[in-house]
Design an enzyme around this catalytic site. Structure first.
Site, PDB file in Angstrom:
ATOM      1  N   HIS A  92       1.034  -1.012  -0.089  1.00 57.79           N
ATOM      2  CA  HIS A  92       0.239   0.047   0.145  1.00 57.79           C
ATOM      3  C   HIS A  92       0.844   0.965  -0.157  1.00 57.79           C
ATOM      4  CE1 HIS A  92      -3.608   2.585   2.438  1.00 57.79           C
ATOM      5  NE2 HIS A  92      -2.642   3.121   1.214  1.00 57.79           N
ATOM      6  N   ILE A  93       1.119   1.830  -1.180  1.00 59.60           N
ATOM      7  CA  ILE A  93       1.773   3.067  -1.396  1.00 59.60           C
ATOM      8  C   ILE A  93       0.967   4.642  -1.007  1.00 59.60           C
ATOM      9  CG2 ILE A  93       2.780   4.775  -3.370  1.00 59.60           C
ATOM     10  CD1 ILE A  93       3.847   1.881  -4.555  1.00 59.60           C
ATOM     11  N   GLY A 103      -5.140   3.271  -1.812  1.00 63.31           N
ATOM     12  CA  GLY A 103      -4.458   2.358  -1.561  1.00 63.31           C
ATOM     13  C   GLY A 103      -5.780   1.869  -0.167  1.00 63.31           C
ATOM     14  N   TRP A 140      -0.748  -3.517  10.098  1.00 61.41           N
ATOM     15  CA  TRP A 140      -0.107  -3.294   9.715  1.00 61.41           C
ATOM     16  C   TRP A 140       1.548  -4.134  10.325  1.00 61.41           C
ATOM     17  CZ3 TRP A 140       0.128  -0.166   5.425  1.00 61.41           C
ATOM     18  CH2 TRP A 140      -1.257   0.739   5.537  1.00 61.41           C
ATOM     19  N   HIS A 157       2.450   1.446   6.702  1.00 63.52           N
ATOM     20  CA  HIS A 157       2.380   1.491   4.729  1.00 63.52           C
ATOM     21  C   HIS A 157       4.833   0.916   4.414  1.00 63.52           C
ATOM     22  CE1 HIS A 157      -0.380   4.212   3.736  1.00 63.52           C
ATOM     23  NE2 HIS A 157       0.044   4.216   5.030  1.00 63.52           N
ATOM     24  N   TRP A 164       3.072  10.077   9.214  1.00 62.09           N
ATOM     25  CA  TRP A 164       3.462   8.731   9.489  1.00 62.09           C
ATOM     26  C   TRP A 164       4.727   8.778  10.021  1.00 62.09           C
ATOM     27  CZ3 TRP A 164       2.834  10.616   4.159  1.00 62.09           C
ATOM     28  CH2 TRP A 164       1.010  10.812   3.574  1.00 62.09           C
TER      29      TRP A 164
END
Length: 443
Positions: A130-131, A136, A182, A187, A239
């Protein structure tokens, strides 16, 4: 290889002459006991020659070379040319020069002429890379909510998590944000995922299983994606919990200094955003698809030449993209949907529609020409990667179209399933919704 062939031919010739002379001599001159002894010697000699031939042809150079030799990037690209891996598991993990094939997937050549399919009843696993700001988040939701499955994913609204099990047992077939969380980091990129997924699934399922991995991802037109990330960061996203794991450790603060002070970069201007040389928004898609071990991870001193580093990353990203079972392009939603469905033999219960009215496209119309040029220069690798992806996407689309005898019917009725009421999935609108959504510094 030519050199090895000549050596083998000389050995075989010498051995043939020696064998003829030895056999003649044994018949005419030797007693039965001595003949038997010579026979044993000949067998040993034959085994020795066979070993030389075998190792000459099949033993890897890294293992059998008498002298060590550094493998250059040009050597790697020559030995491992970019191939389209349509519908096939990703065969390599981490460093393609020195690493072993740690996933038990088949190579492209192994299944090139077979009618190969994703087998949810076996041990096939779909891994979603997932970019950020490619759509996404919404696509990930549709993977767990809107696929027509024998055993649909069961989702818990409060936890924002779904259980996507195989039809015949409680094993996970989808590794993504909404099915596993995650697990490999926020990511996680190609480098992180390929070194992490197998062990995480072993840990999750309490057993070591030979699995085949099918990597999927989405790409987006680079300038629009960059602007979308800028707007997201401007509202407070960071992030900052991303690990950036590579080479057995996370990137250090010295390798990846922050572009801002305090909790976030909220309120940043576009010029400030573009001016930070450590901003990972630039060429993000190339970096997240490349094997970063080839360039020394985030240690820029490993490869001082920026041009060479960029060249290696771009070539690696192209190769890994071609090795993926599926990738979609945000700007080509209907084609992406068809390619996904035909690749995996799975159907979405919603059609993907195209309106081309995202927030980033509106932002693009308000910024100065010099700012657009700056963004273009910052994302030159992503621009080339996206052009490569467009060509590859159309090659896959045409190939699947040719083998589909009902293409016109299928393509005209994507997302329409008997017994299920379809609701149009407008990818542009959900991207715009993601762009405008409230964010926290953890996101």
């Amino acid at each position: 290889m030519a050199k090895k062939s000549v050596e083998v031919q000389v050995f075989d010739s010498d051995f043939a002459v020696y064998l003829r002379e030895s056999v003649t001599y044994e018949i005419k001159m030797e007693s039965r006991s001595r003949s038997r002894l010579r026979g044993i010697v000949l067998i040993c000699f034959l085994l020795a020659i066979s070993g030389i031939v075998y190792f000459g042809y099949y033993c890897p150079e890294q293992v059998c070379a008498l002298t060590s030799r550094d493998t250059s990037w040009s050597d790697w690209t020559f030995r491992f040319p970019i191939q389209d891996n349509l519908g096939k598991p990703l065969p390599l993990h981490s460093n393609p020069i020195t690493s072993k094939i740690s996933s038990p997937g088949l190579s492209y050549d192994d299944v090139l002429n077979e009618n190969f399919q994703f087998d949810m009843n076996a041990h096939d696993v779909m891994v979603f890379l997932h970019i950020q700001k490619t759509g996404g988040t919404s696509f990930g939701r549709h993977l767990v909510r809107d696929l027509d499955l024998e055993r649909p994913c069961t989702c818990q609204r409060k936890r924002k998590r779904c259980y996507c099990f195989r039809p015949n047992r409680n094993e996970i077939w989808l590794f993504s944000r909404y099915s596993t969380g995650w697990k490999c980091g926020l990511h996680a990129d190609w480098t992180e995922l390929t070194s992490c997924v197998d062990s995480e699934l072993d840990k999750n399922e309490g057993d070591s299983v030979k699995r085949r991995y099918f990597y999927i991802t989405l790409l987006r037109e680079p300038i629009s994606r960059y602007l979308s990330e800028f707007r997201h960061v401007q509202r407070g996203a960071t992030w900052r919990n991303s690990r950036h794991w590579c080479g057995g450790h996370a990137a250090t603060a010295q390798e990846l200094p922050r572009c801002y002070k305090g909790a976030s970069w909220e309120g940043v201007t576009l010029d400030e955003f573009a001016a930070c040389t450590h901003n990972l928004a630039a060429n993000r898609q190339t970096r997240m698809l490349a094997d970063l071990a080839l360039v020394g991870c985030y240690n820029t001193s490993y490869m001082p030449s920026l041009a060479e580093r960029n060249r290696v990353m771009l070539a690696s990203a192209k190769r890994n993209l071609a090795s993926m079972a599926f990738f979609g392009l945000t700007e080509y939603q209907k084609i992406s949907q068809y390619v996904f469905e035909e690749t995996f033999n799975l159907r979405f219960a919603v059609p993907f529609e195209q309106n081309n009215a995202t927030l980033s496209s509106l932002t693009l119309s308000t910024i100065r020409p010099d700012q657009i040029e700056t963004i273009r220069q910052l994302n030159v690798l992503d621009i080339e990667l996206y052009a490569f992806a467009q060509k590859l996407m159309y090659q896959r689309f045409e190939r699947l179209q040719k083998r589909d005898s009902q293409f016109q019917e299928r393509f005209s009725h994507l997302g329409e399933l008997s017994g299920r009421q379809s609701e149009a999935f407008n990818w542009d609108q959900v991207i715009a919704a993601d762009d405008n959504s409230s964010v926290s510094p953890q996101k």
